[in-house]
Write a protein that holds these residues in place. Structure first.
Motif, PDB file in Angstrom:
ATOM      1  N   ALA A 163       0.818  -1.213   0.000  1.00  0.00           N
ATOM      2  CA  ALA A 163       0.000   0.000   0.000  1.00  0.00           C
ATOM      3  C   ALA A 163       0.845   1.254   0.000  1.00  0.00           C
ATOM      4  O   ALA A 163       0.644   2.148   0.800  1.00  0.00           O
ATOM      5  CB  ALA A 163      -0.937  -0.018   1.208  1.00  0.00           C
ATOM      6  N   ARG A 164       1.812   1.338  -0.892  1.00  0.00           N
ATOM      7  CA  ARG A 164       2.609   2.555  -1.018  1.00  0.00           C
ATOM      8  C   ARG A 164       1.739   3.688  -1.532  1.00  0.00           C
ATOM      9  O   ARG A 164       0.957   3.521  -2.460  1.00  0.00           O
ATOM     10  CB  ARG A 164       3.777   2.329  -1.978  1.00  0.00           C
ATOM     11  CG  ARG A 164       4.860   1.452  -1.388  1.00  0.00           C
ATOM     12  CD  ARG A 164       5.497   2.093  -0.170  1.00  0.00           C
ATOM     13  NE  ARG A 164       6.020   3.399  -0.503  1.00  0.00           N
ATOM     14  CZ  ARG A 164       7.284   3.602  -0.868  1.00  0.00           C
ATOM     15  NH1 ARG A 164       8.103   2.607  -0.940  1.00  0.00           N
ATOM     16  NH2 ARG A 164       7.704   4.811  -1.158  1.00  0.00           N
ATOM     17  N   PHE A 207      10.018  -8.051 -11.518  1.00  0.00           N
ATOM     18  CA  PHE A 207      11.121  -7.887 -10.573  1.00  0.00           C
ATOM     19  C   PHE A 207      10.650  -7.310  -9.242  1.00  0.00           C
ATOM     20  O   PHE A 207       9.695  -6.533  -9.187  1.00  0.00           O
ATOM     21  CB  PHE A 207      12.183  -6.965 -11.167  1.00  0.00           C
ATOM     22  CG  PHE A 207      12.738  -7.441 -12.482  1.00  0.00           C
ATOM     23  CD1 PHE A 207      13.731  -8.413 -12.524  1.00  0.00           C
ATOM     24  CD2 PHE A 207      12.264  -6.924 -13.675  1.00  0.00           C
ATOM     25  CE1 PHE A 207      14.235  -8.857 -13.729  1.00  0.00           C
ATOM     26  CE2 PHE A 207      12.771  -7.359 -14.893  1.00  0.00           C
ATOM     27  CZ  PHE A 207      13.758  -8.339 -14.923  1.00  0.00           C
ATOM     28  N   ASN A 208      11.361  -7.686  -8.188  1.00  0.00           N
ATOM     29  CA  ASN A 208      11.185  -7.000  -6.906  1.00  0.00           C
ATOM     30  C   ASN A 208      12.277  -5.946  -6.694  1.00  0.00           C
ATOM     31  O   ASN A 208      12.070  -4.962  -5.987  1.00  0.00           O
ATOM     32  CB  ASN A 208      11.171  -7.992  -5.740  1.00  0.00           C
ATOM     33  CG  ASN A 208      12.463  -8.785  -5.603  1.00  0.00           C
ATOM     34  OD1 ASN A 208      13.348  -8.722  -6.458  1.00  0.00           O
ATOM     35  ND2 ASN A 208      12.585  -9.549  -4.528  1.00  0.00           N
ATOM     36  N   LEU A 209      13.436  -6.159  -7.334  1.00  0.00           N
ATOM     37  CA  LEU A 209      14.555  -5.230  -7.200  1.00  0.00           C
ATOM     38  C   LEU A 209      15.425  -5.357  -8.435  1.00  0.00           C
ATOM     39  O   LEU A 209      15.719  -6.473  -8.883  1.00  0.00           O
ATOM     40  CB  LEU A 209      15.384  -5.564  -5.949  1.00  0.00           C
ATOM     41  CG  LEU A 209      16.676  -4.774  -5.737  1.00  0.00           C
ATOM     42  CD1 LEU A 209      16.373  -3.316  -5.375  1.00  0.00           C
ATOM     43  CD2 LEU A 209      17.521  -5.412  -4.636  1.00  0.00           C
ATOM     44  N   GLY A 219       7.330  -8.175  -8.882  1.00  0.00           N
ATOM     45  CA  GLY A 219       7.556  -9.603  -9.079  1.00  0.00           C
ATOM     46  C   GLY A 219       8.457 -10.205  -8.031  1.00  0.00           C
ATOM     47  O   GLY A 219       8.513  -9.750  -6.879  1.00  0.00           O
ATOM     48  N   ASN A 220       9.209 -11.241  -8.432  1.00  0.00           N
ATOM     49  CA  ASN A 220      10.007 -11.996  -7.464  1.00  0.00           C
ATOM     50  C   ASN A 220      11.425 -12.265  -7.951  1.00  0.00           C
ATOM     51  O   ASN A 220      12.099 -13.139  -7.428  1.00  0.00           O
ATOM     52  CB  ASN A 220       9.308 -13.316  -7.126  1.00  0.00           C
ATOM     53  CG  ASN A 220       8.877 -14.090  -8.366  1.00  0.00           C
ATOM     54  OD1 ASN A 220       9.445 -13.912  -9.447  1.00  0.00           O
ATOM     55  ND2 ASN A 220       7.883 -14.958  -8.221  1.00  0.00           N
ATOM     56  N   TYR A 273      11.076  -2.167  -6.557  1.00  0.00           N
ATOM     57  CA  TYR A 273       9.689  -2.227  -6.991  1.00  0.00           C
ATOM     58  C   TYR A 273       8.736  -2.383  -5.812  1.00  0.00           C
ATOM     59  O   TYR A 273       7.674  -1.761  -5.777  1.00  0.00           O
ATOM     60  CB  TYR A 273       9.494  -3.390  -7.966  1.00  0.00           C
ATOM     61  CG  TYR A 273      10.170  -3.190  -9.291  1.00  0.00           C
ATOM     62  CD1 TYR A 273       9.467  -2.762 -10.395  1.00  0.00           C
ATOM     63  CD2 TYR A 273      11.531  -3.420  -9.445  1.00  0.00           C
ATOM     64  CE1 TYR A 273      10.074  -2.568 -11.622  1.00  0.00           C
ATOM     65  CE2 TYR A 273      12.170  -3.229 -10.660  1.00  0.00           C
ATOM     66  CZ  TYR A 273      11.430  -2.801 -11.741  1.00  0.00           C
ATOM     67  OH  TYR A 273      12.050  -2.594 -12.947  1.00  0.00           O
ATOM     68  N   ALA A 274       9.099  -3.222  -4.867  1.00  0.00           N
ATOM     69  CA  ALA A 274       8.202  -3.494  -3.753  1.00  0.00           C
ATOM     70  C   ALA A 274       7.957  -2.244  -2.920  1.00  0.00           C
ATOM     71  O   ALA A 274       6.887  -2.076  -2.340  1.00  0.00           O
ATOM     72  CB  ALA A 274       8.779  -4.610  -2.880  1.00  0.00           C
ATOM     73  N   GLU A 275       8.963  -1.361  -2.868  1.00  0.00           N
ATOM     74  CA  GLU A 275       8.839  -0.161  -2.054  1.00  0.00           C
ATOM     75  C   GLU A 275       8.544   1.094  -2.867  1.00  0.00           C
ATOM     76  O   GLU A 275       8.458   2.193  -2.320  1.00  0.00           O
ATOM     77  CB  GLU A 275      10.134   0.044  -1.251  1.00  0.00           C
ATOM     78  CG  GLU A 275      10.317  -0.957  -0.146  1.00  0.00           C
ATOM     79  CD  GLU A 275       9.143  -0.957   0.820  1.00  0.00           C
ATOM     80  OE1 GLU A 275       8.723   0.133   1.250  1.00  0.00           O
ATOM     81  OE2 GLU A 275       8.636  -2.038   1.115  1.00  0.00           O
ATOM     82  N   GLY A 276       8.424   0.970  -4.167  1.00  0.00           N
ATOM     83  CA  GLY A 276       8.126   2.127  -4.983  1.00  0.00           C
ATOM     84  C   GLY A 276       9.226   3.162  -4.971  1.00  0.00           C
ATOM     85  O   GLY A 276       8.959   4.360  -5.017  1.00  0.00           O
TER      86      GLY A 276
END
Length: 807
Positions: free
Chosen positions: A49-50, A293-295, A269-270, A251-254
């Motif tokens: 929920a960024r 991707f996540n990073l 992604g992962n 990506y996960a943290e925007g």
């Protein structure tokens, strides 16, 4: 936008998120990963929920606990106060912990907890954009807007002395004007300004920076700019992404700190991507949805933070299912090895393209990023030892990552495959053979089930061509596919189908395949025979079902081969090398080697014998009479070799006489050799007939001692028939190395010769690997050549040992 006429105070405060701590230089090879204390309020940033609106104002964030950094002295004297938790003031560079083992689900701003030392670099709570610009065609604008558009919710500070404001935000003249802690500075400046701004970041107490510039200055001094920055980073513990890179996207943290503000596919992604090439990085993140991707990190020159550090961070993220690497070199082999071993333990495949394999590309790597590309065979040995999956082009990498991140576990056994063409099936068999894929041997029951559904004239075999006249083709294919995948010997499956968007009849195949995948729990992929025809709608549908759509048969077969190898590596029992000799024996040889004096052949063979390697009995002689006596003690033909100090390659100077039988033959050979080369000689019994092999110890500049095994004689020299391996290893691994040699068939006997004792050879090689592991740091060169292998075992008949002169 206004021109600068006065200093404008910042309107947004620091998030006060993370201060990195480390007593070791990020540039120095190590297996230690420093701890980080994370501070903040209980309102943690949730990964799911960024906020996507503008950054919060300072007033709206006052409830967050602030990390207060003193800028009064050198960076090494910085302290941080953790408010509201009763924690003491802690020196910035004082906290050191083993490699990060705490899993990071996000970058929390909640109560204090131990996290990863790269957090201020890759998940900052506040960012300063140095070189921000209002010119929308400039990287200063694009990189700034990338942060904003990514939904970053931390404090954002714009730095450029030419402007008072940009895009409605205050713009400050320099980093010092911020007046509060900042986690990360994006240095979007040219090479000429880089060092000054870099020094400003250090003076401001900023723990992490991203550098896009190359660091190459015309007319630069010695040491050059990049080395100066590296030294300063080492002294201060500054974390650096780059230089000569494109930044990163979390990506996960925007959080997007990227040269062009481009995040590629926005879906979280992962896969973690780490690339030393910015262009390869950009190409991969802008894929068609097959990879998420996540990073992603463009590591560039890795001035202070290396691929190994980023891998370690990725492995602390719960979301990481695979790691993709594009590298020219490994700057921290020890740290890389530790991360790779941790990835194997966590079940996270690492897929790597190692560029700079040829002489020309090695030169290019040095000029491009200063990378020492190293010996490619050594890289292969290192990757194999640590379970890293090497591929050779981007289609192979993409396909392997697709298989690595699909949700089903590769079962034991081989591959099953279905096609709608006999020609495709033949092509598939060729591609599978080239990649090293083994097809499953299906059971008679499976063959019977196939025969019941196939039209007349089609063989119920694997791989299967299931196309007949087209009658009930959809039902036939789905039923046959289920039978193949359900076979107990099937590890997974490849359905060869050139599907395109808009071909509605193909979706029946997709639904049927999905049902089979769920029922069997085995991985499968649809594979285009002809690359380039992949469809976005089809990809999206299959992604929802956890089924990859792989572009190209060759890439698909490589992917299955790599993932089966990774499966087998994880399932293999722990390596159990032979026991080393007593520590007193090892220390005695270590002391001998420390003298720096070369060992003669007799000493070299004695060293090998102490590690359990079969060697012949030898005698050193200095007269004809001694030579004759030694030969008579052998009770058979003997070999006479020069043992004069300094002569290492005896055959080159006529220093070897073989098959000497009888007193006169021995005396004549000795008199001739002594007259030409010197009186000191060695007498040994002739080795039995057999296949010649060679064992060697190679000292690699990056990876240390490695074991070489190869076919002897002309095969190792002309055909380069040899392999390298990381010591020590056991008999099973030794046997796998021997089995991969081009000359392996010679050991099975040719033209009526008896088969050699291959298990005995493998045992000897494993014992040699223990020697290399125990004494490799003390040896510059070691060859057992030849090692004769026959029906009755293996024996090393010659040894060359040169001690290392390195301190």
């Amino acid at each position: 936008m206004t021109s600068r006429s006065r200093q404008v105070a910042p309107s947004r405060g620091s998030a006060g998120r993370v201060i990195s701590t480390s007593t070791q230089s990020p540039a120095a090879p190590n297996t230690m990963r420093a701890a980080t204390i994370v501070t903040g309020s209980s309102s943690a940033r949730a990964t799911s929920a960024r906020k996507k609106d503008a950054p919060q104002t300072m007033e709206s964030r006052t409830n967050r606990t602030q990390a207060v950094v003193s800028r009064a002295g050198a960076r090494a004297d910085m302290v941080r106060t953790i408010a509201g938790c009763g924690c003491p003031v802690i020196p910035l560079l004082a906290l050191v912990a083993p490699a990060a083992s705490v899993r990071l689900s996000s970058c929390p701003t909640g109560s204090p907890m131990v996290q990863h030392r790269l957090q201020p670099l890759l998940c900052p709570g506040s960012i300063a954009v140095v070189g921000a610009s209002p010119k929308q065609s400039s990287f200063g604008w694009m990189s700034y807007r990338g942060i904003v558009d990514s939904g970053f919710d931390g404090a954002l500070h714009l730095i450029n002395p030419r402007y008072d404001s940009i895009d409605g935000r205050p713009c400050l003249p320099n980093l010092a004007a911020i007046g509060k802690p900042v986690d990360h500075a994006m240095l979007n400046v040219a090479n000429a300004r880089l060092e000054a701004v870099f020094d400003d970041a250090i003076a401001a107490g900023i723990p992490a920076v991203t550098i896009f510039a190359s660091g190459y200055l015309e007319g630069d001094t010695d040491p050059p700019l990049v080395e100066r920055l590296r030294r300063k980073a080492r002294e201060t513990g500054l974390l650096i992404c780059g230089g000569n890179g494109s930044g990163f996207v979390n990506y996960a943290e925007g959080t997007l700190v990227n040269l062009a503000g481009n995040r590629g596919n926005p879906e979280v992604g992962n896969i973690t991507l780490i690339s030393q090439s910015g262009s390869i990085y950009g190409g991969l993140i802008q894929n068609d949805g097959r990879l998420n991707f996540n990073l992603t990190v463009s590591s560039g020159q890795e001035i202070s933070t290396t691929v190994a550090d980023y891998m370690d961070y990725a492995l602390a993220l719960d979301s990481t299912r695979a790691i993709a690497l594009f590298i020219e070199t490994i700057r921290d082999p020890e740290g890389f090895a530790a991360a790779a071993d941790q990835a194997m333990a966590q079940g996270v495949p690492i897929v790597v393209i190692k560029a700079a394999r040829t002489e020309e590309s090695v030169k290019m790597a040095m000029s491009h990023s200063g990378a020492l590309a190293g010996d490619d065979d050594a890289y292969n040995a290192f990757f194999e030892h640590h379970g890293v999956l090497r591929v050779y082009d981007l289609p192979e990498m993409t396909a392997t990552l697709q298989l690595a991140t699909q949700p089903r576990t590769m079962a034991p056994g081989g591959l099953v495959a279905i096609t709608d063409s006999g020609g495709e099936r033949e092509h598939l068999a060729d591609q599978a053979s080239d990649a090293g894929v083994t097809f499953a041997e299906i059971t008679p029951e499976t063959s019977a089930r196939l025969a019941e559904r196939l039209e007349y004239g089609l063989d119920p075999v694997n791989p299967l061509d299931a196309w007949g006249t087209g009658h009930d083709y959809q039902g036939i294919f789905i039923d046959c596919w289920h039978a193949l995948m359900a076979d107990p010997n099937a590890a997974g499956g490849a359905w060869i189908a050139d599907m395109r968007d808009g071909e509605q009849f193909r979706f029946i195949f997709v639904e049927g395949a999905h049902a089979t995948a769920k029922a069997t729990g085995k991985p499968m992929a649809f594979v285009n025979c002809v690359p380039g025809g992949i469809g976005h709608e089809t990809v999206a549908l299959l992604n929802d079902y956890g089924i990859p759509f792989i572009d190209g048969m060759g890439a698909a077969m490589t992917a299955f081969a790599r993932m089966m190898a990774w499966r087998d590596k994880r399932a293999a029992r722990a390596m159990a090398p032979p026991d080393a000799p007593a520590q007193s024996v090892i220390e005695r040889w270590r002391e001998r080697l420390a003298t720096g004096m070369a060992l003669d052949e007799a000493e070299g063979l004695a060293l090998a014998a102490d590690f359990g390697i079969e060697t012949p009995a030898t005698a050193i002689v200095e007269t004809a009479e001694e030579a004759v006596a030694a030969a008579e003690a052998c009770a058979g033909p003997v070999v006479l070799k020069t043992a004069m100090p300094g002569i290492q390659h005896k055959s080159d100077v006529g220093g070897v006489a073989v098959r000497l039988d009888g007193v006169e033959a021995v005396r004549a050979a000795y008199d001739d050799m002594a007259a030409r080369l010197g009186a000191r000689c060695l007498v040994a019994p002739m080795a039995p007939c057999g296949v010649e092999m060679v064992f060697g110890l190679v000292r690699d500049a990056q990876f240390g001692p490695l074991v070489l095994v190869g076919s002897g004689g002309i095969l190792v020299e002309v055909l380069k028939d040899s392999l390298l391996a990381v010591p020590p290893f056991d008999e099973a691994h030794a046997l796998s190395l021997i089995d991969r040699l081009k000359g392996r068939a010679l050991l099975d006997g040719v033209r009526g010769e008896a088969s050699a004792d291959v298990p005995a050879l493998a045992t000897m090689l494993a014992r040699f690997s223990v020697l290399a592991a125990e004494l490799g740091d003390s040896i510059a060169e070691l060859d057992l050549n030849p090692v004769i292998t026959g029906p009755d075992g293996a024996v090393a008949v010659d040894a060359l040992v040169v001690p290392s002169t390195e301190a």
